[in-house]
Design an enzyme around this catalytic site. Sequence first.
Site, short mmCIF file in Angstrom:
data_model
loop_
_atom_site.label_atom_id
_atom_site.label_comp_id
_atom_site.label_asym_id
_atom_site.label_seq_id
_atom_site.Cartn_x
_atom_site.Cartn_y
_atom_site.Cartn_z
CB SER A 1 -0.89 -0.01 1.25
OG SER A 1 -1.70 1.14 1.31
CE1 TYR B 1 3.13 7.34 12.27
CE2 TYR B 1 3.53 9.71 12.31
CZ TYR B 1 3.46 8.51 11.61
OH TYR B 1 3.71 8.49 10.27
N1 NAD Z 1 1.22 9.03 4.12
C1 NAD Z 1 1.80 9.97 4.84
O1 NAD Z 1 1.42 11.16 4.80
C2 NAD Z 1 2.96 9.63 5.73
C3 NAD Z 1 3.65 10.69 6.34
C4 NAD Z 1 4.72 10.41 7.15
C5 NAD Z 1 5.11 9.10 7.35
N2 NAD Z 1 4.44 8.09 6.75
C6 NAD Z 1 4.90 6.72 7.01
O2 NAD Z 1 5.11 6.03 5.81
C7 NAD Z 1 4.91 4.65 5.99
C8 NAD Z 1 3.94 4.15 4.94
O3 NAD Z 1 2.72 4.83 5.12
P1 NAD Z 1 1.57 4.84 4.03
O4 NAD Z 1 1.03 6.22 4.05
O5 NAD Z 1 2.05 4.25 2.77
O6 NAD Z 1 0.52 3.89 4.79
P2 NAD Z 1 -0.40 2.69 4.25
O7 NAD Z 1 -1.36 2.44 5.36
O8 NAD Z 1 -0.93 3.02 2.90
O9 NAD Z 1 0.62 1.48 4.12
C9 NAD Z 1 1.22 0.89 5.22
C10 NAD Z 1 1.42 -0.59 4.93
O10 NAD Z 1 2.11 -1.17 6.05
C11 NAD Z 1 1.55 -2.43 6.29
N3 NAD Z 1 1.78 -2.83 7.67
C12 NAD Z 1 1.25 -2.31 8.81
N4 NAD Z 1 1.71 -2.97 9.88
C13 NAD Z 1 2.56 -3.92 9.43
C14 NAD Z 1 3.35 -4.91 10.05
N5 NAD Z 1 3.35 -5.09 11.39
N6 NAD Z 1 4.13 -5.71 9.29
C15 NAD Z 1 4.14 -5.55 7.93
N7 NAD Z 1 3.39 -4.65 7.28
C16 NAD Z 1 2.61 -3.84 8.02
C17 NAD Z 1 0.06 -2.28 5.97
O11 NAD Z 1 -0.54 -3.53 5.73
C18 NAD Z 1 0.11 -1.38 4.74
O12 NAD Z 1 0.16 -2.14 3.56
C19 NAD Z 1 4.42 4.47 7.43
O13 NAD Z 1 5.51 4.11 8.24
C20 NAD Z 1 3.92 5.86 7.80
O14 NAD Z 1 4.02 6.11 9.19
C21 NAD Z 1 3.37 8.32 5.96
#
Ligand code: NAD
Length: 257
Positions: free
Chosen positions: A15, A161
């Site tokens: 994702s 977080y």
């Molecule tokens: N989207 C944003 O604005 C944003 C901003 C800052 C940081 N982030 C970070 O980026 C990363 C990705 O976020 P995203 O926005 O793509 O989120 P998302 O929810 O689209 O994707 C996260 C993925 O991680 C997987 N996941 C969750 N727990 C897991 C585990 N224990 N083991 C394996 N897989 C696991 C989920 O199944 C999902 O597919 C995260 O660490 C998030 O904190 C995102």
Amino acid sequence: MDLNGAAAIISGGASGLGEATARELAGAGATVVVADLNAERGKAIADELGGLFVQTDVADESSVQAAVDAAVATGKPLRAVVNSAGIGWAARTVARDGSPHDLASYRKVIDINLIGTFNLMRIGAAAMARTEPVDADGQRGVVVNTASVAGIEGQTGQVAYSASKGGIIGMTLPAARDLAAVGVRVLTICPGIIDTPIYGSGPEAEAFKAKLSAPVPFPKRMGRASEFGHLVRALVENDYMNGEVIRFDGGIRFQPK
Ligand SMILES: NC(=O)c1ccc[n+]([C@@H]2O[C@H](COP(=O)([O-])OP(=O)(O)OC[C@H]3O[C@@H](n4cnc5c(N)ncnc54)[C@H](O)[C@@H]3O)[C@@H](O)[C@H]2O)c1
């Protein structure tokens, strides 16, 4: 580091930022291993990209070992490890009703976001250390972690977080120093507000995203997951990038709320 003909493992590859990274690295010629809890999405993406899916819980030692073993078993040398798995969380240290932050949920966020990132970094780097160097510098591979600008300027309600992401920022330089001995570089990206499924869907989610991204100076919009994937690729391919934390946020600085 040339990704063509290499193996790359991407946690959270089913994702959002991880998926976009899997697409970008596959486009650069890597065999991608999508390591995620979500089997349905993960398998579909891996199949589409000619890679493989390994159902993985990043917080679990044997699960991550199995994912790295699968990457090694592709027969392509493992050159890139990207940590993108993560979960969001919102709760105050003391809630409005006076109750303290739930400790179990704090532990869970640290376990998945911080310990999970370290878990894949350590096991992935150990596998990279067993490969032949690719160049005269002795380079073997690159680890790219995903923190957040919330790890630098955490907002109200982000104590768990932000702690998890601040931990990733804090381990970037010492990990890079440790892994210099085996020719592995370490980098951490701090995204701002990037449009991914982490914010949910529907009118409420759209309103929330619009509010969050309104203070972005330029470009005045959310970041795109594909732009994140592009940055990961650039960092992997640029051999002099090491031990650094990179903001990826359109210039936003988070206010307290
Ligand atoms: N989207 C944003 O604005 C944003 C901003 C800052 C940081 N982030 C970070 O980026 C990363 C990705 O976020 P995203 O926005 O793509 O989120 P998302 O929810 O689209 O994707 C996260 C993925 O991680 C997987 N996941 C969750 N727990 C897991 C585990 N224990 N083991 C394996 N897989 C696991 C989920 O199944 C999902 O597919 C995260 O660490 C998030 O904190 C995102």
